[in-house]
Design an enzyme around this catalytic site. Structure first.
Site, PDB file in Angstrom:
ATOM      1  CE  LYS A 110      -4.829   0.360   0.048  1.00 53.88           C
ATOM      2  NZ  LYS A 110      -5.503  -0.118  -0.248  1.00 53.88           N
TER       3      LYS A 110
HETATM    4  P1  NAD Z   1     -12.884   7.751  -2.594  1.00 60.86           P
HETATM    5  O1  NAD Z   1     -11.592   8.180  -2.386  1.00 60.86           O
HETATM    6  O2  NAD Z   1     -13.316   7.391  -4.342  1.00 60.86           O
HETATM    7  O3  NAD Z   1     -14.096   7.914  -1.819  1.00 60.86           O
HETATM    8  C1  NAD Z   1     -13.528   7.375  -0.539  1.00 60.86           C
HETATM    9  C2  NAD Z   1     -15.451   8.086  -0.067  1.00 60.86           C
HETATM   10  O4  NAD Z   1     -15.184   8.501   1.267  1.00 60.86           O
HETATM   11  C3  NAD Z   1     -15.263   9.555  -0.462  1.00 60.86           C
HETATM   12  O5  NAD Z   1     -17.092   9.567  -0.903  1.00 60.86           O
HETATM   13  C4  NAD Z   1     -14.937  10.403   0.791  1.00 60.86           C
HETATM   14  O6  NAD Z   1     -15.422  12.057   1.191  1.00 60.86           O
HETATM   15  C5  NAD Z   1     -15.779   9.602   1.743  1.00 60.86           C
HETATM   16  N1  NAD Z   1     -15.226  10.229   3.600  1.00 60.86           N
HETATM   17  C6  NAD Z   1     -14.178  10.062   3.204  1.00 60.86           C
HETATM   18  N2  NAD Z   1     -14.023  10.428   4.716  1.00 60.86           N
HETATM   19  C7  NAD Z   1     -14.694  10.150   5.826  1.00 60.86           C
HETATM   20  C8  NAD Z   1     -15.278  10.168   6.925  1.00 60.86           C
HETATM   21  N3  NAD Z   1     -14.972  10.774   7.767  1.00 60.86           N
HETATM   22  N4  NAD Z   1     -17.208  10.075   6.697  1.00 60.86           N
HETATM   23  C9  NAD Z   1     -17.756   9.451   5.522  1.00 60.86           C
HETATM   24  N5  NAD Z   1     -16.932   9.087   4.540  1.00 60.86           N
HETATM   25  C10 NAD Z   1     -15.618   9.855   4.020  1.00 60.86           C
HETATM   26  O7  NAD Z   1     -12.332   6.077  -1.575  1.00 60.86           O
HETATM   27  P2  NAD Z   1     -12.240   4.544  -2.758  1.00 60.86           P
HETATM   28  O8  NAD Z   1     -11.331   4.289  -3.795  1.00 60.86           O
HETATM   29  O9  NAD Z   1     -13.996   4.367  -2.660  1.00 60.86           O
HETATM   30  O10 NAD Z   1     -12.163   4.104  -1.051  1.00 60.86           O
HETATM   31  C11 NAD Z   1     -13.165   3.647  -0.439  1.00 60.86           C
HETATM   32  C12 NAD Z   1     -12.719   2.379   0.787  1.00 60.86           C
HETATM   33  O11 NAD Z   1     -12.914   1.743  -0.492  1.00 60.86           O
HETATM   34  C13 NAD Z   1     -11.535   3.102   1.453  1.00 60.86           C
HETATM   35  O12 NAD Z   1     -11.909   2.425   2.856  1.00 60.86           O
HETATM   36  C14 NAD Z   1     -10.803   1.995   0.320  1.00 60.86           C
HETATM   37  O13 NAD Z   1      -9.595   1.543   1.054  1.00 60.86           O
HETATM   38  C15 NAD Z   1     -11.432   0.912  -0.170  1.00 60.86           C
HETATM   39  N6  NAD Z   1     -10.502  -0.235  -1.648  1.00 60.86           N
HETATM   40  C16 NAD Z   1     -11.179   0.908  -2.050  1.00 60.86           C
HETATM   41  C17 NAD Z   1     -10.989  -0.114  -3.911  1.00 60.86           C
HETATM   42  C18 NAD Z   1     -10.820   0.996  -4.956  1.00 60.86           C
HETATM   43  O14 NAD Z   1     -10.556  -0.043  -5.842  1.00 60.86           O
HETATM   44  N7  NAD Z   1     -10.637   2.037  -4.736  1.00 60.86           N
HETATM   45  C19 NAD Z   1     -10.504  -1.561  -3.703  1.00 60.86           C
HETATM   46  C20 NAD Z   1     -10.755  -1.808  -2.105  1.00 60.86           C
HETATM   47  C21 NAD Z   1     -11.157  -0.934  -1.224  1.00 60.86           C
END
Ligand code: NAD
Length: 424
Positions: free
Chosen positions: A113
């Site tokens: 990561k």
């Molecule tokens: P992103 O940046 O696209 O979206 C994150 C979202 O969370 C945004 O809407 C943001 O406003 C919101 N957010 C941030 N802080 C917050 C808070 N304190 N309270 C409420 N909402 C909040 O990120 P993403 O890629 O959608 O990732 C989200 C989660 O999924 C993370 O835990 C990430 O590790 C996990 N994940 C992502 C992927 C991927 O392919 N992008 C794959 C596996 C897991």
């Protein structure tokens, strides 16, 4: 008796949480001491200073990290996070979870990561490009298509992956799309990668609701986080006929018992950047959203939002962990005892992202590209197999579903390390 040196480098609540999960799983499968510490500890990390010229001519130095947890099972794989609260301990915990996840779903990868301590919303597009390129430049000797392959995570996206791929390709002197996944399709990105994580979450939710004999058309869903994963999960679940009654982002949330128009919310966020003032329902706080009565609760933002405080108050039937590490160890214990709540643990629930990243990497290495239908069919096939193996392990050893998933992932990493032996 473990003789491991206790490291303070990664010291943080989230790293401790990942370690406690590991210790519990290692105990459950009686992992021998000789292999236990090797399997647990992150292999190596790099911290870099990232000086960026700002649009006003000044210079700001940001800090960036990459942690490679395990390189024994293949090149390491994992996203890069841009967030103001990133720490090296958080990155290490996320890298550790990537190891178990890749192993659980049978990908030939270790876990890694990356992260940069920055609020990307405070940078102009040009500053964001300079930061992304500088991060890749500093990491050039630490990454590679057969060493460590990044992808998007919180605060990063396709565009950023494109800049990083271009920076690396310029450095090595030829086009090297396999250096990152989650790229724009024009640069060798895969069909279906953008929606893969959310589509995978929604597919597993559908499968588990079938097991629970709950018709998806009668299911209500609350989702925290409306970025890549949250919005794509919402869209796919709405496509299956579920009613999305609440969504949120860091500015707060929206609740509508009649169902939220997800396409309208996505278009709103495209233009407004956040859900703030979205008129699809009544305002609701992130805390209240988690405690809503719903069939499916989907945390899709950051770690450690389900705690011992709110765990007794959850009113969902299925907790689908789209985010990594959303449930603290203490909350996990409480939910374990609440038999009415089923968990789809993060390492299984959000694995669709890395599965399609693997497909993207394969397509880049072979220069042969697949259709979206092929990608989705293969994704669902891998998820079905992983779900079946978790359910089998759960039944066989009477484990919780999280313990079943973690023990499978950890055992496979440990077996590989044991088979490879210890060098020198
Ligand atoms: P992103 O940046 O696209 O979206 C994150 C979202 O969370 C945004 O809407 C943001 O406003 C919101 N957010 C941030 N802080 C917050 C808070 N304190 N309270 C409420 N909402 C909040 O990120 P993403 O890629 O959608 O990732 C989200 C989660 O999924 C993370 O835990 C990430 O590790 C996990 N994940 C992502 C992927 C991927 O392919 N992008 C794959 C596996 C897991």
């Amino acid at each position: 008796m473990s003789k491991a040196i206790v490291s303070t480098l990664y010291d943080s609540d989230v790293f401790k949480m990942a370690c406690r999960q590991f210790d519990k799983a290692a105990d459950a499968i009686s992992l021998p001491e000789a292999i236990r510490d090797r399997t647990k500890h992150p292999r190596r990390c790099l911290a870099v200073a990232l000086p960026i010229k700002r649009d006003d001519g000044s210079v700001t130095v940001f800090e960036g990290y990459r942690v490679q947890h395990n390189l024994s099972t293949g090149p390491s794989k994992g996203g890069i996070r841009f967030h103001q609260h990133v720490t090296i301990g958080e990155v290490a915990a996320l890298a550790m979870w990537m190891s178990w996840k890749c192993s659980l779903v049978g990908l030939p990868y270790g876990g890694a990561k990356g992260g940069v301590v920055v609020d990307p919303n405070q940078l102009s597009p040009n500053e964001l490009e300079r930061l992304s390129r500088r991060y890749m430049q500093e990491m050039v000797n630490f990454l590679g298509p057969h060493v460590d392959v990044p992808a998007p995570d919180v605060g990063t996206n396709e565009k950023i992956m494109g800049w990083m791929m271009d920076t690396y390709s310029n450095h090595v002197g030829h086009n090297e799309p396999a250096i990152v996944t989650g790229k724009p399709i024009a640069l060798g990105g895969s069909q279906g990668r953008r929606e893969a994580t959310g589509a995978g979450v929604a597919y597993l939710v559908k499968k588990y609701l079938e097991d629970l004999k709950i018709p998806i058309a009668k299911a209500t869903v609350a989702i925290q986080g409306f970025g890549n994963v949250g919005s794509e999960t919402a869209l796919a679940l709405a496509g299956y006929g579920a009613k999305i009654i609440a969504i949120s982002d860091y500015t707060g949330g929206v609740h509508n018992g009649k169902g939220i128009d997800i396409q309208k919310a996505i278009t709103y966020v495209q233009y407004q950047k956040t859900l703030h003032d979205f008129d699809g329902g009544e305002p609701i706080s992130n805390e209240k959203l988690l405690e809503l009565k719903c069939t499916v609760l989907v945390p899709a933002a950051l770690e450690r939002v389900i705690t011992e405080k709110n765990a007794p108050r959850l009113k969902c039937r299925l907790l689908a962990e789209a985010a990594n590490g959303p449930t603290t160890n203490a909350a996990d214990k409480i939910i374990d005892q609440r038999e009415e709540i089923e968990i789809i643990p993060d390492v299984l629930c959000n694995s669709g992202g890395v599965i399609v990243s693997y497909f993207e990497w394969l397509q880049n290495l072979s220069n042969f590209y697949w259709s979206r239908d092929e990608v989705m069919a293969k994704l669902f096939g891998v998820l079905d197999k992983a779900k079946d193996s978790v359910e089998y392990q759960k039944r066989k050893f009477k484990f919780s579903r999280r313990l079943a998933a973690l023990t499978l992932g950890i055992q496979r990493v440990a077996d590989t390390k044991a088979a490879r032996g210890l060098f020198p």
